[in-house]
Design a protein around this motif. Structure first.
Motif, PDB file in Angstrom:
ATOM      1  N   ALA A   1       0.840  -1.199   0.000  1.00 37.65           N
ATOM      2  CA  ALA A   1       0.000   0.000   0.000  1.00 37.65           C
ATOM      3  C   ALA A   1       0.869   1.242   0.000  1.00 37.65           C
ATOM      4  O   ALA A   1       2.043   1.194   0.376  1.00 37.65           O
ATOM      5  CB  ALA A   1      -0.912   0.005   1.237  1.00 37.65           C
ATOM      6  N   ALA A   2       0.280   2.351  -0.415  1.00 34.80           N
ATOM      7  CA  ALA A   2       0.916   3.660  -0.315  1.00 34.80           C
ATOM      8  C   ALA A   2       0.236   4.391   0.835  1.00 34.80           C
ATOM      9  O   ALA A   2      -0.972   4.622   0.803  1.00 34.80           O
ATOM     10  CB  ALA A   2       0.756   4.437  -1.614  1.00 34.80           C
ATOM     11  N   VAL A   3       1.014   4.726   1.850  1.00 30.98           N
ATOM     12  CA  VAL A   3       0.474   5.375   3.046  1.00 30.98           C
ATOM     13  C   VAL A   3       1.027   6.793   3.129  1.00 30.98           C
ATOM     14  O   VAL A   3       2.241   6.982   2.987  1.00 30.98           O
ATOM     15  CB  VAL A   3       0.869   4.582   4.316  1.00 30.98           C
ATOM     16  CG1 VAL A   3       0.364   5.274   5.566  1.00 30.98           C
ATOM     17  CG2 VAL A   3       0.333   3.159   4.243  1.00 30.98           C
ATOM     18  N   PRO A   4       0.153   7.791   3.350  1.00 30.57           N
ATOM     19  CA  PRO A   4       0.691   9.133   3.550  1.00 30.57           C
ATOM     20  C   PRO A   4       1.750   9.106   4.653  1.00 30.57           C
ATOM     21  O   PRO A   4       1.500   8.597   5.746  1.00 30.57           O
ATOM     22  CB  PRO A   4      -0.535   9.957   3.961  1.00 30.57           C
ATOM     23  CG  PRO A   4      -1.685   9.233   3.324  1.00 30.57           C
ATOM     24  CD  PRO A   4      -1.308   7.770   3.425  1.00 30.57           C
ATOM     25  N   THR A   5       2.920   9.624   4.339  1.00 28.21           N
ATOM     26  CA  THR A   5       4.025   9.591   5.297  1.00 28.21           C
ATOM     27  C   THR A   5       3.628  10.231   6.619  1.00 28.21           C
ATOM     28  O   THR A   5       4.012   9.750   7.693  1.00 28.21           O
ATOM     29  CB  THR A   5       5.260  10.273   4.684  1.00 28.21           C
ATOM     30  OG1 THR A   5       5.553   9.614   3.438  1.00 28.21           O
ATOM     31  CG2 THR A   5       6.462  10.169   5.588  1.00 28.21           C
ATOM     32  N   ALA A   6       2.810  11.260   6.576  1.00 26.53           N
ATOM     33  CA  ALA A   6       2.345  11.926   7.795  1.00 26.53           C
ATOM     34  C   ALA A   6       1.460  11.024   8.647  1.00 26.53           C
ATOM     35  O   ALA A   6       1.255  11.293   9.834  1.00 26.53           O
ATOM     36  CB  ALA A   6       1.591  13.210   7.435  1.00 26.53           C
ATOM     37  N   ASN A   7       0.943   9.936   8.073  1.00 29.03           N
ATOM     38  CA  ASN A   7       0.054   9.013   8.800  1.00 29.03           C
ATOM     39  C   ASN A   7       0.781   7.805   9.375  1.00 29.03           C
ATOM     40  O   ASN A   7       0.145   6.817   9.736  1.00 29.03           O
ATOM     41  CB  ASN A   7      -1.067   8.522   7.876  1.00 29.03           C
ATOM     42  CG  ASN A   7      -2.116   9.571   7.618  1.00 29.03           C
ATOM     43  OD1 ASN A   7      -2.092  10.651   8.188  1.00 29.03           O
ATOM     44  ND2 ASN A   7      -3.044   9.265   6.730  1.00 29.03           N
ATOM     45  N   LYS A   8       2.091   7.844   9.455  1.00 24.66           N
ATOM     46  CA  LYS A   8       2.832   6.669   9.921  1.00 24.66           C
ATOM     47  C   LYS A   8       2.348   6.208  11.296  1.00 24.66           C
ATOM     48  O   LYS A   8       2.087   5.016  11.492  1.00 24.66           O
ATOM     49  CB  LYS A   8       4.335   6.953   9.962  1.00 24.66           C
ATOM     50  CG  LYS A   8       5.147   5.727  10.359  1.00 24.66           C
ATOM     51  CD  LYS A   8       6.644   5.991  10.305  1.00 24.66           C
ATOM     52  CE  LYS A   8       7.434   4.732  10.651  1.00 24.66           C
ATOM     53  NZ  LYS A   8       8.880   4.961  10.594  1.00 24.66           N
ATOM     54  N   GLU A   9       2.208   7.105  12.237  1.00 24.35           N
ATOM     55  CA  GLU A   9       1.756   6.706  13.585  1.00 24.35           C
ATOM     56  C   GLU A   9       0.327   6.181  13.550  1.00 24.35           C
ATOM     57  O   GLU A   9       0.008   5.210  14.237  1.00 24.35           O
ATOM     58  CB  GLU A   9       1.901   7.864  14.573  1.00 24.35           C
ATOM     59  CG  GLU A   9       3.344   8.227  14.869  1.00 24.35           C
ATOM     60  CD  GLU A   9       4.176   7.052  15.377  1.00 24.35           C
ATOM     61  OE1 GLU A   9       3.696   6.282  16.224  1.00 24.35           O
ATOM     62  OE2 GLU A   9       5.325   6.895  14.900  1.00 24.35           O
ATOM     63  N   LYS A  10      -0.531   6.788  12.756  1.00 25.55           N
ATOM     64  CA  LYS A  10      -1.908   6.291  12.600  1.00 25.55           C
ATOM     65  C   LYS A  10      -1.892   4.879  12.013  1.00 25.55           C
ATOM     66  O   LYS A  10      -2.659   4.015  12.421  1.00 25.55           O
ATOM     67  CB  LYS A  10      -2.723   7.206  11.695  1.00 25.55           C
ATOM     68  CG  LYS A  10      -3.117   8.511  12.311  1.00 25.55           C
ATOM     69  CD  LYS A  10      -3.939   9.323  11.318  1.00 25.55           C
ATOM     70  CE  LYS A  10      -4.261  10.687  11.884  1.00 25.55           C
ATOM     71  NZ  LYS A  10      -5.000  11.511  10.905  1.00 25.55           N
ATOM     72  N   TYR A  11      -1.010   4.667  11.035  1.00 24.31           N
ATOM     73  CA  TYR A  11      -0.909   3.345  10.412  1.00 24.31           C
ATOM     74  C   TYR A  11      -0.449   2.307  11.434  1.00 24.31           C
ATOM     75  O   TYR A  11      -0.988   1.202  11.498  1.00 24.31           O
ATOM     76  CB  TYR A  11       0.044   3.359   9.211  1.00 24.31           C
ATOM     77  CG  TYR A  11       0.064   2.027   8.505  1.00 24.31           C
ATOM     78  CD1 TYR A  11      -0.872   1.733   7.530  1.00 24.31           C
ATOM     79  CD2 TYR A  11       0.986   1.047   8.852  1.00 24.31           C
ATOM     80  CE1 TYR A  11      -0.887   0.490   6.902  1.00 24.31           C
ATOM     81  CE2 TYR A  11       0.984  -0.193   8.222  1.00 24.31           C
ATOM     82  CZ  TYR A  11       0.049  -0.466   7.255  1.00 24.31           C
ATOM     83  OH  TYR A  11       0.024  -1.692   6.648  1.00 24.31           O
ATOM     84  N   ILE A  12       0.530   2.661  12.241  1.00 26.35           N
ATOM     85  CA  ILE A  12       1.031   1.734  13.264  1.00 26.35           C
ATOM     86  C   ILE A  12      -0.093   1.371  14.229  1.00 26.35           C
ATOM     87  O   ILE A  12      -0.272   0.193  14.570  1.00 26.35           O
ATOM     88  CB  ILE A  12       2.245   2.326  14.000  1.00 26.35           C
ATOM     89  CG1 ILE A  12       3.451   2.391  13.046  1.00 26.35           C
ATOM     90  CG2 ILE A  12       2.575   1.513  15.251  1.00 26.35           C
ATOM     91  CD1 ILE A  12       4.621   3.193  13.583  1.00 26.35           C
TER      92      ILE A  12
ATOM     93  N   GLN B   1     -14.050  -2.287  11.673  1.00 22.03           N
ATOM     94  CA  GLN B   1     -14.955  -1.540  10.806  1.00 22.03           C
ATOM     95  C   GLN B   1     -14.436  -0.116  10.592  1.00 22.03           C
ATOM     96  O   GLN B   1     -13.801   0.464  11.479  1.00 22.03           O
ATOM     97  CB  GLN B   1     -16.362  -1.525  11.392  1.00 22.03           C
ATOM     98  CG  GLN B   1     -16.981  -2.907  11.512  1.00 22.03           C
ATOM     99  CD  GLN B   1     -16.889  -3.701  10.214  1.00 22.03           C
ATOM    100  OE1 GLN B   1     -17.358  -3.277   9.182  1.00 22.03           O
ATOM    101  NE2 GLN B   1     -16.253  -4.880  10.279  1.00 22.03           N
ATOM    102  N   PRO B   2     -14.667   0.447   9.414  1.00 24.43           N
ATOM    103  CA  PRO B   2     -14.116   1.765   9.076  1.00 24.43           C
ATOM    104  C   PRO B   2     -14.456   2.873  10.067  1.00 24.43           C
ATOM    105  O   PRO B   2     -13.649   3.769  10.287  1.00 24.43           O
ATOM    106  CB  PRO B   2     -14.726   2.061   7.706  1.00 24.43           C
ATOM    107  CG  PRO B   2     -15.054   0.729   7.137  1.00 24.43           C
ATOM    108  CD  PRO B   2     -15.403  -0.142   8.314  1.00 24.43           C
ATOM    109  N   ASP B   3     -15.626   2.817  10.691  1.00 22.94           N
ATOM    110  CA  ASP B   3     -15.971   3.869  11.648  1.00 22.94           C
ATOM    111  C   ASP B   3     -15.232   3.712  12.975  1.00 22.94           C
ATOM    112  O   ASP B   3     -15.102   4.666  13.738  1.00 22.94           O
ATOM    113  CB  ASP B   3     -17.482   3.920  11.880  1.00 22.94           C
ATOM    114  CG  ASP B   3     -18.061   2.603  12.388  1.00 22.94           C
ATOM    115  OD1 ASP B   3     -17.532   1.531  12.028  1.00 22.94           O
ATOM    116  OD2 ASP B   3     -19.038   2.643  13.152  1.00 22.94           O
TER     117      ASP B   3
ATOM    118  N   PRO C   1     -10.483   3.237  11.014  1.00 19.13           N
ATOM    119  CA  PRO C   1     -10.374   3.577   9.591  1.00 19.13           C
ATOM    120  C   PRO C   1      -8.968   3.349   9.043  1.00 19.13           C
ATOM    121  O   PRO C   1      -7.978   3.543   9.752  1.00 19.13           O
ATOM    122  CB  PRO C   1     -10.748   5.059   9.544  1.00 19.13           C
ATOM    123  CG  PRO C   1     -10.501   5.561  10.918  1.00 19.13           C
ATOM    124  CD  PRO C   1     -10.706   4.400  11.850  1.00 19.13           C
ATOM    125  N   MET C   2      -8.907   2.927   7.787  1.00 16.14           N
ATOM    126  CA  MET C   2      -7.608   2.744   7.147  1.00 16.14           C
ATOM    127  C   MET C   2      -6.996   4.127   6.913  1.00 16.14           C
ATOM    128  O   MET C   2      -7.649   4.979   6.308  1.00 16.14           O
ATOM    129  CB  MET C   2      -7.750   2.001   5.818  1.00 16.14           C
ATOM    130  CG  MET C   2      -8.152   0.564   5.968  1.00 16.14           C
ATOM    131  SD  MET C   2      -8.035  -0.389   4.416  1.00 16.14           S
ATOM    132  CE  MET C   2      -9.077   0.524   3.312  1.00 16.14           C
TER     133      MET C   2
END
Length: 117
Positions: A9-20, A93-95, A98-99
């Motif tokens: 996937a391509a993840v916004p670099t600014a979202n790294k902590e959210k992704y983790i 679930q997305p709510d 969210p990815m």
């Protein structure tokens, strides 16, 4: 023999902590449903190709980072039984969780290992 689900996937670099956080919460659910291992990798040396590449495959933008992940299952049968339950799990679930990336550019597939050492 084990079975592997792989994801890019391509993840916004600014979202790294959210992704983790997102991935850490998902790991719990996958393991509850039989996953043996879940590995999440943040791109560090992922070159742009001329014909094909990870960045090209996910249409990675300059402000994004390529993420490569895989889940190891005991077998495809375990994965096939678990996946519908995982997709319905309220914690994913997305709510609720969210990815933090564009899921339309996620690529994935299931793989049968051939060489293990």
């Amino acid at each position: 023999m084990s079975y592997i689900d792989a994801f890019v996937a391509a993840v916004p670099t600014a979202n790294k902590e959210k992704y983790i956080r997102h991935a850490s919460e998902a790991v719990v659910v996958f393991k509850e449903h039989g996953a043996l291992n879940v590995v999440e990798c943040w791109g560090d040396d992922v070159p742009e190709g001329e014909t094909t590449s990870f960045p090209m495959a996910v249409k990675c933008q300059p402000e994004e980072t390529v993420v490569f992940s895989w889940i190891e299952w005991p077998s495809r049968a375990v994965r096939d039984k678990a996946m519908p339950l995982i997709m319905k799990d309220p914690r994913l679930q997305p709510d609720v969780n969210p990815m933090p990336f564009d899921g339309k550019r996620l690529i994935f597939g299931g793989f049968e290992p051939m060489v293990l050492e």
